[in-house]
Design a protein around this motif. Structure first.
Motif, PDB file in Angstrom:
ATOM      1  N   LEU A  95      10.180   1.614  -7.013  1.00  0.00           N
ATOM      2  CA  LEU A  95       9.222   1.339  -8.081  1.00  0.00           C
ATOM      3  C   LEU A  95       8.392   2.599  -8.338  1.00  0.00           C
ATOM      4  O   LEU A  95       8.444   3.549  -7.543  1.00  0.00           O
ATOM      5  CB  LEU A  95       8.322   0.165  -7.700  1.00  0.00           C
ATOM      6  N   PRO A  96       7.590   2.631  -9.397  1.00  0.00           N
ATOM      7  CA  PRO A  96       6.805   3.836  -9.664  1.00  0.00           C
ATOM      8  C   PRO A  96       5.741   4.152  -8.626  1.00  0.00           C
ATOM      9  O   PRO A  96       5.408   5.318  -8.421  1.00  0.00           O
ATOM     10  CB  PRO A  96       6.164   3.530 -11.033  1.00  0.00           C
ATOM     11  N   ASP A  97       5.161   3.142  -7.973  1.00  0.00           N
ATOM     12  CA  ASP A  97       4.129   3.409  -6.969  1.00  0.00           C
ATOM     13  C   ASP A  97       4.509   2.774  -5.638  1.00  0.00           C
ATOM     14  O   ASP A  97       5.279   1.804  -5.584  1.00  0.00           O
ATOM     15  CB  ASP A  97       2.762   2.906  -7.422  1.00  0.00           C
ATOM     16  N   ALA A  98       3.961   3.342  -4.548  1.00  0.00           N
ATOM     17  CA  ALA A  98       4.365   2.929  -3.210  1.00  0.00           C
ATOM     18  C   ALA A  98       3.774   1.584  -2.799  1.00  0.00           C
ATOM     19  O   ALA A  98       4.391   0.864  -2.012  1.00  0.00           O
ATOM     20  CB  ALA A  98       3.996   4.006  -2.188  1.00  0.00           C
ATOM     21  N   MET A  99       2.579   1.241  -3.267  1.00  0.00           N
ATOM     22  CA  MET A  99       2.016  -0.051  -2.872  1.00  0.00           C
ATOM     23  C   MET A  99       2.904  -1.199  -3.340  1.00  0.00           C
ATOM     24  O   MET A  99       3.208  -2.111  -2.564  1.00  0.00           O
ATOM     25  CB  MET A  99       0.599  -0.239  -3.414  1.00  0.00           C
ATOM     26  N   HIS A 100       3.324  -1.185  -4.593  1.00  0.00           N
ATOM     27  CA  HIS A 100       4.189  -2.253  -5.081  1.00  0.00           C
ATOM     28  C   HIS A 100       5.575  -2.192  -4.432  1.00  0.00           C
ATOM     29  O   HIS A 100       6.171  -3.234  -4.144  1.00  0.00           O
ATOM     30  CB  HIS A 100       4.297  -2.198  -6.603  1.00  0.00           C
ATOM     31  N   ALA A 101       6.076  -0.983  -4.195  1.00  0.00           N
ATOM     32  CA  ALA A 101       7.374  -0.867  -3.525  1.00  0.00           C
ATOM     33  C   ALA A 101       7.298  -1.395  -2.099  1.00  0.00           C
ATOM     34  O   ALA A 101       8.207  -2.099  -1.626  1.00  0.00           O
ATOM     35  CB  ALA A 101       7.837   0.590  -3.536  1.00  0.00           C
ATOM     36  N   ASP A 102       6.219  -1.080  -1.381  1.00  0.00           N
ATOM     37  CA  ASP A 102       6.028  -1.584  -0.026  1.00  0.00           C
ATOM     38  C   ASP A 102       5.915  -3.110  -0.034  1.00  0.00           C
ATOM     39  O   ASP A 102       6.516  -3.809   0.800  1.00  0.00           O
ATOM     40  CB  ASP A 102       4.760  -0.951   0.556  1.00  0.00           C
ATOM     41  N   ALA A 103       5.148  -3.637  -0.985  1.00  0.00           N
ATOM     42  CA  ALA A 103       4.987  -5.084  -1.102  1.00  0.00           C
ATOM     43  C   ALA A 103       6.320  -5.770  -1.370  1.00  0.00           C
ATOM     44  O   ALA A 103       6.652  -6.796  -0.765  1.00  0.00           O
ATOM     45  CB  ALA A 103       3.992  -5.409  -2.219  1.00  0.00           C
ATOM     46  N   LEU A 104       7.113  -5.198  -2.277  1.00  0.00           N
ATOM     47  CA  LEU A 104       8.395  -5.804  -2.592  1.00  0.00           C
ATOM     48  C   LEU A 104       9.366  -5.701  -1.417  1.00  0.00           C
ATOM     49  O   LEU A 104      10.137  -6.637  -1.161  1.00  0.00           O
ATOM     50  CB  LEU A 104       9.000  -5.149  -3.831  1.00  0.00           C
TER      51      LEU A 104
END
Length: 287
Positions: free
Chosen positions: A236-245
């Motif tokens: 994803l574009p940012d790491a917080m959302h990628a980590d969450a997913l």
């Protein structure tokens, strides 16, 4: 790849690597370490002086800058996974022996309902009942984003922040090849991602293991470690959302959330099968 200066250090219990085109000046390095320490002092349940520890018995405190962004994403995670992902999972981890000093595992303990107990409105963070906040589902990604933003604001050219598998990067016109580690053999890869910007975050049940069948990915509804999915990657574009997913993909509902967020993703099941949704040729799985 034009980034030829690497800075490696340990922080928040894991290894970090920051790659840039030139060595970062000492004042900027000091600011990075200060930012990480401040985040840790607020969110680490392993520190006796942290905000999380102070609130464990219930209480009220000034809300850290990260509270609203992180807990708003937690709301989406909880809705997608039917509360399998829960920011009050800390007590469940401690019940299984993953605490400040991992001890003999006890009985599995479901996480308490966080929607009624945890509030972050009006500049305050309120925990209305005893519980242990643990933001491991997305906290490291959030911190990687903040470290990236700090360095990018003062450093031209390529910036790559790698917080042990949670990666945020901007490689300008270059590309970076990132191996996707095999969950059963860390000397092998199941594929490779070739990226120039954005974030990739990974999670696996062979990391943070402290006993037979005991690892850090718990189902908040049961307090038990998951056993169907063993590794995930989210792009994803940012790491917080990628980590969450990457966390959500261990549970039912994770695939729907990935679709809603427009993410590319991979997950490996315990029987060795891989499931994925890859729309770009820049992410390749080995056959």
């Amino acid at each position: 790849m034009s980034a030829d200066a690497s800075w490696r250090f340990d922080a928040i219990g894991t290894a970090w690597t920051i790659r840039t085109e030139r060595d970062l000046p000492e004042p900027l390095r000091a600011d990075v370490l200060s930012l990480i320490d401040a985040f840790d002092r607020e969110w680490s349940r392993f520190r006796s002086d942290s905000l999380v520890t102070a609130l464990a018995g219930g209480g009220r405190a000034a809300a850290p800058v990260d509270a609203a962004p992180m807990f708003e994403v937690y709301r989406e995670l909880a809705e997608a996974t039917d509360d399998a992902v829960n920011p009050l999972i800390g007590g469940s981890l401690e019940a299984l022996g993953y605490g400040v000093r991992p001890g003999t595992p006890g009985r599995a303990m479901p996480a308490p309902s966080w929607r009624d107990a945890l509030h972050w409105d009006g500049g305050a963070l309120v925990l209305s009942a005893p519980a242990v906040i643990d933001v491991g589902a997305l906290g490291k990604g959030r911190l990687a984003d903040r470290v990236f933003a700090l360095i990018r604001s003062r450093t031209p050219g390529t910036v790559i922040v790698d917080a042990s598998g949670d990666i945020r990067l901007d490689a300008a016109e270059e590309t970076v090849r990132i191996a996707l580690e095999h969950p059963y053999d860390p000397t092998r890869a199941i594929g490779v991602a070739t990226l120039s910007s954005g974030a990739v975050c990974a999670s696996a049940t062979n990391r943070r293991v402290w006993g037979d069948g005991l690892h850090h990915v718990l189902d908040g509804r049961t307090g038990l470690p998951v056993d169907v999915v063993v590794a995930t990657w989210a792009f994803l574009p940012d790491a917080m959302h990628a980590d969450a997913l990457a966390t959500a993909l261990f549970f039912d509902g994770g695939l729907e959330l990935a679709h809603a967020w427009g993410a590319q993703w991979i997950r490996v099941l315990s029987d060795g099968r891989a499931e994925y949704q890859l729309t770009d040729a820049n992410i390749e799985l080995f056959r």
